[in-house]
Design an enzyme around this catalytic site. Structure first.
Site, PDB file in Angstrom:
ATOM      1  CB  THR A 183      -0.894  -0.365   1.189  1.00  0.00           C
ATOM      2  OG1 THR A 183       0.010  -0.078   2.574  1.00  0.00           O
ATOM      3  CG2 THR A 183      -2.172  -0.828   1.163  1.00  0.00           C
ATOM      4  CB  SER A 189      -5.322   1.633  16.384  1.00  0.00           C
ATOM      5  OG  SER A 189      -6.288   1.864  16.482  1.00  0.00           O
ATOM      6  CE1 TYR A 217      -5.449  -1.353  11.290  1.00  0.00           C
ATOM      7  CE2 TYR A 217      -6.898   0.136  12.918  1.00  0.00           C
ATOM      8  CZ  TYR A 217      -5.419   0.277  12.585  1.00  0.00           C
ATOM      9  OH  TYR A 217      -4.877   0.664  12.921  1.00  0.00           O
ATOM     10  CE  LYS A 268      -2.221  -1.460  14.189  1.00  0.00           C
ATOM     11  NZ  LYS A 268      -0.382  -1.157  13.390  1.00  0.00           N
ATOM     12  CG  PHE A 276      -7.078   8.862  19.798  1.00  0.00           C
ATOM     13  CD1 PHE A 276      -6.293   7.943  20.974  1.00  0.00           C
ATOM     14  CD2 PHE A 276      -8.775   8.512  20.179  1.00  0.00           C
ATOM     15  CE1 PHE A 276      -6.560   7.784  21.367  1.00  0.00           C
ATOM     16  CE2 PHE A 276      -8.972   8.053  21.286  1.00  0.00           C
ATOM     17  CZ  PHE A 276      -8.146   7.438  22.217  1.00  0.00           C
ATOM     18  NE  ARG A 322     -14.587   8.232  15.386  1.00  0.00           N
ATOM     19  CZ  ARG A 322     -15.262   8.281  15.359  1.00  0.00           C
ATOM     20  NH1 ARG A 322     -16.382   9.022  15.971  1.00  0.00           N
ATOM     21  NH2 ARG A 322     -16.320   7.016  15.242  1.00  0.00           N
ATOM     22  N   GLY A 365     -20.120  -0.019  13.196  1.00  0.00           N
ATOM     23  CA  GLY A 365     -18.647  -0.060  13.600  1.00  0.00           C
ATOM     24  C   GLY A 365     -18.391   1.145  14.172  1.00  0.00           C
TER      25      GLY A 365
HETATM   26  N1  UDP Z   1     -16.729  10.192   7.732  1.00  0.00           N
HETATM   27  C1  UDP Z   1     -18.155  10.838   7.060  1.00  0.00           C
HETATM   28  N2  UDP Z   1     -17.743  11.157   6.253  1.00  0.00           N
HETATM   29  C2  UDP Z   1     -16.602  10.654   4.839  1.00  0.00           C
HETATM   30  C3  UDP Z   1     -15.685   9.375   5.918  1.00  0.00           C
HETATM   31  C4  UDP Z   1     -15.594   9.683   7.181  1.00  0.00           C
HETATM   32  O1  UDP Z   1     -18.986  11.384   7.683  1.00  0.00           O
HETATM   33  O2  UDP Z   1     -16.994  10.435   3.515  1.00  0.00           O
HETATM   34  C5  UDP Z   1     -17.189  10.173   9.670  1.00  0.00           C
HETATM   35  C6  UDP Z   1     -16.854   8.450   9.810  1.00  0.00           C
HETATM   36  O3  UDP Z   1     -18.728   7.916   9.666  1.00  0.00           O
HETATM   37  C7  UDP Z   1     -16.435   9.285  11.239  1.00  0.00           C
HETATM   38  C8  UDP Z   1     -15.314  10.654  10.967  1.00  0.00           C
HETATM   39  O4  UDP Z   1     -15.802  11.623  10.056  1.00  0.00           O
HETATM   40  O5  UDP Z   1     -17.492   9.579  12.307  1.00  0.00           O
HETATM   41  C9  UDP Z   1     -14.234  10.113  10.796  1.00  0.00           C
HETATM   42  O6  UDP Z   1     -13.654   9.013   9.791  1.00  0.00           O
HETATM   43  P1  UDP Z   1     -12.629   8.534   9.644  1.00  0.00           P
HETATM   44  O7  UDP Z   1     -12.990   7.470   8.710  1.00  0.00           O
HETATM   45  O8  UDP Z   1     -11.562   9.377   9.158  1.00  0.00           O
HETATM   46  O9  UDP Z   1     -11.884   7.584  10.975  1.00  0.00           O
HETATM   47  P2  UDP Z   1     -11.776   7.070  12.021  1.00  0.00           P
HETATM   48  O10 UDP Z   1     -12.870   7.691  12.960  1.00  0.00           O
HETATM   49  O11 UDP Z   1     -12.833   6.527  11.385  1.00  0.00           O
HETATM   50  O12 UDP Z   1     -10.812   6.635  12.319  1.00  0.00           O
END
Ligand code: UDP
Length: 322
Positions: A35, A114, A138, A142, A166, A221, A283
């Site tokens: 990747t 993570s 995943y 971790k 985070f 987040r 999730g």
């Molecule tokens: N999210 C969203 N739209 C997107 C991608 C992510 O609304 O196109 C939301 C996702 O549901 C989460 C937050 O943004 O609540 C952060 O998601 P990301 O995948 O960046 O990180 P995660 O917290 O899942 O590791």
């Protein structure tokens, strides 16, 4: 220090490699390029296109003092659909790396863990002592590696630090015009997707869920700049004694909602993006925010850069890539 960076052709691994070099360390990168991108390995790093299961016969000859271990499969959805890939790749791969380290006399490791190890948080901010109930393969892999490191540290005199990230965002823009940022072929993260939507003026972005129990209904987040994250890794390389395994959260201690991230993208880029509300993504917990007192105590670290700073740096890089 001569540092082996596994996964050093990936997003965070390349930034940490560049920062290690900038602070006078020697860097050896291994990455199988499944990747990662060869051109993301910083100039000055020694690069070997190898997997972490291929190091047994070679590591001893490289004169390595410490390992920073990023190489991993990291797509949450894929990990649920194909757990074997994650258990073999992440846990099996790390066991092979640790075998190679032991037989080569390398006894220091900083591991890319993570916040996914916590799963659905019962308290926010989340301390390192919170229950660990990962909701994806995943996160489970971790967490399993964190357990392996605890056992190995005690039994084999390893000095180990697990850093539980985070939400990482932003880019490293170096003085010599090189940028290191997120270039995932399959992109699922909010900040790069929002910037892509801004770049394609008026492009679409999905908001996954607006009925969460948060102030504006969208998920919250804890975002952290990749350069702040790299700084924590450099500090982690010099803490802990043989026999110790420390687990440390890396976050800011406060969160931003999806809507706040989108608004910041609008402000920083001066562009509009069209957002579409979609159902919740499976999730996704409502809120994930790190307690970061231990990072301050153990690493002397607190993040310095704001969400606007992350988005601005990532935007500079996004604009510069054809
Ligand atoms: N999210 C969203 N739209 C997107 C991608 C992510 O609304 O196109 C939301 C996702 O549901 C989460 C937050 O943004 O609540 C952060 O998601 P990301 O995948 O960046 O990180 P995660 O917290 O899942 O590791």
């Amino acid at each position: 220090m001569r540092v082996l960076v596994t996964g050093g052709a990936g997003y965070i691994g390349s930034v940490v490699s560049a920062e290690l070099l900038a602070t006078g360390h020697e860097v050896v990168v291994v990455d199988d390029l499944s990747t990662g991108h060869a051109d993301a390995v910083p100039p000055g790093a020694e690069f070997h296109q190898l997997g972490i299961t291929d190091l047994g016969g070679v590591l001893g000859g490289w004169g390595i003092d410490a390992v920073v271990h990023f190489a991993a499969k990291s797509l949450v959805g894929e990990s649920v659909a194909d757990p074997a890939k994650y258990w073999h790749g992440n846990v099996g791969g790390t066991l092979a790396l640790l075998d190679a380290m032991r037989s080569s006399g390398v006894f220091r490791i900083v591991f890319s863990s993570s916040a996914a190890t916590y799963g659905d948080a019962t308290e926010n901010p989340i301390p390192e002592t919170a229950p660990t109930r990962p909701t994806s393969s995943y996160g489970a892999t971790k967490l399993a590696i964190d357990h392996v490191l605890s056992n190995y540290a005690k039994a084999y005199d390893l000095a180990a630090v697990s850093l539980r990230y985070f939400n990482v965002a932003g880019a490293l823009l170096t003085g010599d015009g090189i940028g290191y940022g997120e270039r995932h072929v399959v992109e699922t993260h909010l900040v790069p997707l929002a910037l892509r939507a801004a770049r394609d003026e008026g492009g679409n972005l999905s908001i996954y869920g607006s009925d969460y129990p948060t102030p504006d209904g969208t998920c919250v987040r804890d975002y952290i700049h990749v350069v702040d994250l790299a700084d924590a890794h450099l500090r982690a390389l010099s803490v802990g004694a043989p026999g110790d395994h420390q687990i440390v959260n890396l976050g800011s201690g406060s969160g931003n909602s999806v809507l706040e991230v989108i608004e910041t993208v609008r402000q920083v880029t001066g562009r509009d993006l069209s957002v579409r509300e979609q159902p919740r993504r499976t999730g996704d917990p409502a809120t994930l925010v790190a307690a970061n007192d231990l990072a301050a105590t153990v690493l002397g670290w607190r993040p310095k850069r704001t969400l606007a700073h992350m988005i601005s740096d990532a935007w500079m890089l996004e604009k510069s890539v054809p």
